[in-house]
Design an enzyme around this catalytic site. Structure first.
Site, mmCIF file in Angstrom:
data_model
loop_
_atom_site.group_PDB
_atom_site.id
_atom_site.type_symbol
_atom_site.label_atom_id
_atom_site.label_comp_id
_atom_site.label_asym_id
_atom_site.label_seq_id
_atom_site.Cartn_x
_atom_site.Cartn_y
_atom_site.Cartn_z
ATOM 1 N N ILE A 14 -32.526 35.675 71.544
ATOM 2 C CA ILE A 14 -31.250 36.372 71.398
ATOM 3 C C ILE A 14 -30.696 36.206 69.991
ATOM 4 O O ILE A 14 -30.100 37.107 69.421
ATOM 5 C CB ILE A 14 -30.202 35.807 72.399
ATOM 6 N N ARG A 64 -14.027 19.515 64.015
ATOM 7 C CA ARG A 64 -15.086 20.120 64.812
ATOM 8 C C ARG A 64 -14.641 21.493 65.272
ATOM 9 O O ARG A 64 -13.814 21.619 66.171
ATOM 10 C CB ARG A 64 -15.413 19.207 65.994
ATOM 11 N N ALA A 76 -23.571 10.678 61.686
ATOM 12 C CA ALA A 76 -24.679 11.361 62.362
ATOM 13 C C ALA A 76 -25.026 12.636 61.619
ATOM 14 O O ALA A 76 -24.229 13.131 60.823
ATOM 15 C CB ALA A 76 -24.289 11.698 63.796
ATOM 16 N N GLU A 92 -28.341 9.903 56.558
ATOM 17 C CA GLU A 92 -27.022 10.329 57.037
ATOM 18 C C GLU A 92 -25.983 9.225 56.858
ATOM 19 O O GLU A 92 -24.835 9.490 56.513
ATOM 20 C CB GLU A 92 -27.097 10.767 58.506
ATOM 21 N N GLU A 96 -22.827 10.089 54.433
ATOM 22 C CA GLU A 96 -21.489 10.223 55.028
ATOM 23 C C GLU A 96 -20.571 9.031 54.773
ATOM 24 O O GLU A 96 -19.348 9.161 54.885
ATOM 25 C CB GLU A 96 -21.607 10.456 56.551
ATOM 26 N N GLU A 138 -22.513 20.233 50.934
ATOM 27 C CA GLU A 138 -21.491 21.084 50.315
ATOM 28 C C GLU A 138 -20.502 21.685 51.319
ATOM 29 O O GLU A 138 -19.386 22.024 50.932
ATOM 30 C CB GLU A 138 -22.149 22.190 49.489
#
Lengths: 177, 177
Positions: A14, A64, A76, A92, A96, A138
């Site tokens: 899809i 989020r 994460a 990560e 972060e 970015e």
């Protein structure tokens, strides 16, 4: 055991995106009837339960979009194609939070939503952090925090810690006490 | 706190299915640049950590098409439109295992994959089970099992317990010991 397996009769793509793909499979059920299954393909992810020398849990706060809210989460990120799990965990964590570490160990891996997605997240643990400098993607914007267990439990209560991997991490910390 | 919020510039529906919908949002990032977010909408789910009078954890084994494998999971299911959480917990427990219960309590809720989905799962606990008869959905095929903590830990080790809610449930049981 009854045969519970669903046989694929047809598979239709899809959508192919930058993070996920979506397909719909037509399946033959164990009783011979047909049904459809909506399936989100995901590259998989790694998360790190990282404790500072003071025993504080390292968190990142980020927006989020699916929830339209800010969450506090353990560091994460998605696996790059062909990337080793531990390499991803170290990358990560450093990207972060700026932290590197002297050693890291695998804790557990779990599928986040086995009903509709193949996303598998691998949880690592480290308490041998070395401070460095972070360098975000970015399109990534986040703040860093370090909380003790009581503060983590308070964030959980306030629904600011509100996602599977971080709820697991807080429970993991409770078990170490 | 820096403003981390992402503003929606445009939202495009890609797919509307029987379980999930998919849309792609074009967003303005905190630095003024634009990016896209792939978002899977899900109705939410409820799962039940159910302990028998013998202290065994009630599991269902089912085939998960996205993973092409059988998993042992705690009983769970999607929320019907407008359905109360506790009603859904009791309904899914009875449908999938035949058990009713005298009381049930909320343990925790978490987003399974906040990076790409709004799925929120609510975990309940009961140890006041009453045996009855199960009645599955027409496209649902599963087997029932009851395991003690040692057996659950063995299934975890063998990656037969392998999803977020059930891994959480096993850790929850460990904490009760």
């Amino acid at each position: 055991m009854t045969d519970l397996v669903e046989k694929t009769l047809h598979s239709k793509t899809i959508f192919e995106g930058k993070v996920i793909d979506l397909r719909v499979d037509t399946v033959e059920l164990p009783n011979g009837e047909t049904s459809t299954r909506e399936i989100v393909k995901h590259p998989g992810a790694v998360a790190v339960i990282a404790l500072t020398d003071e025993g504080k849990l390292v968190l990142v706060q980020q927006y989020r979009k699916p929830l339209e809210k800010l969450l506090f989460e353990i560091p994460a990120g998605k696996l790059d194609p062909g990337e080793a799990l531990e390499t991803c965990a170290l990358r990560e964590l450093e990207e972060e939070t700026g932290y590197r570490c002297r050693s890291i160990e695998h804790v557990v891996s779990f599928y986040t939503s086995p009903g509709f997605s193949d996303e598998l997240i691998h949880i690592y643990f480290t308490d041998t952090l070395i401070r460095g400098e972070r360098h975000l993607d970015e399109d990534e914007f986040l703040e860093n925090y370090e909380v003790d267990l009581q503060e983590a439990l308070q964030l959980l209560k306030e629904k600011k810690i509100d996602d599977a991997k971080t709820v697991y991490a807080v429970q993991y910390l409770q078990m170490q006490q």
